[in-house]
Every structure is written in C-alpha cells, then in structure tokens.
Scaffold this motif. Structure first.
Motif, short mmCIF file in Angstrom:
data_model
loop_
_atom_site.label_atom_id
_atom_site.label_comp_id
_atom_site.label_asym_id
_atom_site.label_seq_id
_atom_site.Cartn_x
_atom_site.Cartn_y
_atom_site.Cartn_z
N THR A 1 -1.84 -9.34 6.16
CA THR A 1 -1.17 -8.43 6.92
C THR A 1 -0.17 -9.11 7.70
N THR B 1 1.51 -1.92 16.60
CA THR B 1 1.66 -1.88 15.08
C THR B 1 0.62 -2.23 14.35
N GLN C 1 1.08 -8.60 3.16
CA GLN C 1 1.54 -7.07 3.33
C GLN C 1 2.05 -6.78 4.65
N LEU D 1 3.80 -4.86 7.44
CA LEU D 1 3.66 -3.45 8.04
C LEU D 1 5.31 -3.00 8.63
N SER E 1 0.93 -1.18 -0.16
CA SER E 1 0.10 -0.03 -0.12
C SER E 1 0.81 1.13 0.07
N THR E 2 2.10 1.13 0.09
CA THR E 2 3.04 2.40 0.14
C THR E 2 3.73 2.62 -0.89
N ARG F 1 -2.37 0.20 14.88
CA ARG F 1 -2.50 1.64 13.94
C ARG F 1 -2.99 1.03 12.61
N PHE F 2 -2.67 0.04 12.12
CA PHE F 2 -3.16 -0.29 10.86
C PHE F 2 -4.59 -0.81 10.69
#
Length: 301
Positions: free
Chosen positions: A197, A210, A277, A279, A19-20, A213-214
């Motif tokens: 994730t 962590t 995914q 993080l 996603s980044t 937050r996602f």
C-alpha cells in the motif's frame, strides 16, 4: 505444468492492486484497466467481497479491456464458489485470454465467510481440501495450459502449501521483513507477489492519518494481527490504527522515490512481483497516482 519462470516474466516486476474498481461502472473499469496497461504495469489485481462483483466475472471484464497485461484475483474466496466452478472458470479465462489470468485463492476472514452463510474452518485444512477438489476437476474445453494459481499466504503452513500446491504466494498487508521470511519458507522457485500500500503525500501527519484509516480495518482481523505478532509487533503497535512504526512499515508514503525504494526493498528481500495499492480519495485520483509513479520509473524498478 506451468512454466513458473515464464509466468514471472509475464506478470512483470510491478503490478497494481485495486480495491475500488469493483464499485465503479463497467465502462469506467474498462478505461481504467486500459490505462493501467498503457502505463506499463504488468498485472492488475482485484479483490472480492460479499458486496462486490464476482471475482471471475470481474476478471473477464478487465481482461476483455486489455491486450497484454495479466489480471489476477487478490483474492477469490474459496467460500464464494465450489472448487470445480473455480477450476473451470479459471481455465476458461486462461484459454479465452491467452494465459493472461492468474487465480489468486484465499480462505478470506471469518466475518466475510459468515456473510456468505458458511462457517469459518481451519484455514490450511480448508484450503488443502479445496485444492484437492480443484485438482480432481475435469475440464472439457480446449486448454493450452491450465490457469496458474497463487495462494493468499501469511504464516508458515499456508506458505508451505503455496509452494507445494500452487505456483506461489500472494501476501497482503505485510512489511518487507515478511517478504524475506516468506521467501525462506517458499524456497527459490515459487512466485512471491506481496501487496504494498502506498500514499503519495509528503506530510507525515496527513499521510499517516490516511494510512491509519486504511489499516484500522485490517488490524481488526486476527489473520493479519497474528502474522504481525509473529514478526515481533505488539499490542501497543496495533492500537489506534497502528503505531507510527507499524504504519511506516505497512504503508509506504512520501515522494515517488520513497515508494520506489519500498518496492525495491521487497524485490531485494525476495519478491518476484510487487503490486502497489495507492490510497486515494477516488478511483480517478488513484489512477493519477499510478501515472505519477509510472513517470518516476516505479514500474521498471
């Protein structure tokens, strides 16, 4: 007609959802995509937002930087372009890059749709109408095989539509029990490619922080919350970024072996392909996590 069995083989058992990347320079993206391919991941998935790179242009950038790896949109919003543009654009990518493009389509969410100036409508009906228009589009260029498509699907009606009108489904933000349920709805043949994730951190408090937050973003969206309710989760689980149990079900954290276990659990539950995914603080850190997972045989799981 798409050879679904062959498409499954080309996509591989494990891919990457990122996603980044869209916020980085094109030069960095090319390097990152080439690295993901070198590591052995079968498919690179990229999302789309009103603030980000347009999904088909973005996919072309990544396809041009790779030679064998598939690139998939996870997802291209049906509100971002009309159905004829989506069909023609996807087919152009399929022809130009030897069938390495998969068009992941989704209805998105009300806030993102409103940001594009549209009214969020009944999702299954909107998707069905969009697919009708795609199927009616006439592509004038050379095309060995039309681009395959997967639908972002969580609940029963959209999963059923994925089986009838696409090559399968791409669920996002789901626990393993959803994969088993989705396979039962889809039947044995359509592609099932859930996102997973991951956090490479063995400290429970830090890893869950962590993850929360996602997760807090997605737990504010009714599509995801309602799907989790269907699976038996409650308001208590949704509060504060997610209960420990929900966090652990949605985000796999710990040593690489724990990540591999989760990937295998999805595959055992009926997934054909799992896109992980990671993080991480930066895109470069995410690439390092992918290197660690590749070295620990996650890719060949």
């Amino acid at each position: 007609m798409t050879d679904v069995a062959a498409l499954k083989r080309r996509m591989g058992r494990v891919g990457v959802w990122n996603s980044t990347l869209g916020g980085e320079s094109a030069s960095f993206e090319r390097e990152a995509a080439a690295e993901v391919e070198r590591l052995g991941y079968g498919t690179l998935w990229v999302g789309e937002s009103p603030q980000g790179k347009e999904a088909l242009v973005h996919s072309a950038l990544l396809l041009g930087a790779t030679q064998r790896m598939m690139v998939a949109t996870g997802i291209a919003s049906i509100w971002a372009r009309d159905a004829i543009a989506a069909s023609n654009g996807a087919n152009a990518l399929a022809e130009a890059f030897d069938g390495r493009f998969v068009l992941g389509l989704g209805v998105s969410h009300a806030p993102a749709v409103s940001a594009r100036g549209h009214d969020y409508r009944r999702p299954v009906s909107a998707m069905s109408t969009y697919l009708d228009a795609m199927d009616g589009a006439k592509y004038g260029g050379p095309l060995p095989e039309p681009a395959p498509r997967l639908l972002a699907a969580l609940r029963t009606k959209m999963l059923e539509l994925s089986a009838r009108r696409a090559q399968g489904a791409h669920p996002y933000f789901v626990p393993v029990e959803h994969t088993a349920r989705a396979r039962a709805v889809l039947g044995p043949d359509p592609i099932l490619a859930p996102e997973q994730t991951v956090v490479l951190d063995t400290d429970p408090e830090r890893a869950r922080r962590t993850a929360r937050r996602f997760m807090s973003l997605y737990l504010a969206l009714p599509n995801y919350v309602n799907n989790l309710r269907d699976l038996g989760w409650s308001d208590e689980d949704f509060a504060g970024g997610g209960s420990d149990a929900l966090v652990d079900a949605i985000v796999a954290w710990g040593e690489p072996e724990k990540i591999i276990e989760r990937v295998r659990a999805h595959l055992d539950a009926g997934a054909d392909h799992v896109c992980i995914q990671p993080l991480a603080d930066t895109p470069r850190d995410a690439l390092e996590h992918l290197r660690v997972l590749a070295a620990s045989d996650a890719v060949s799981s």
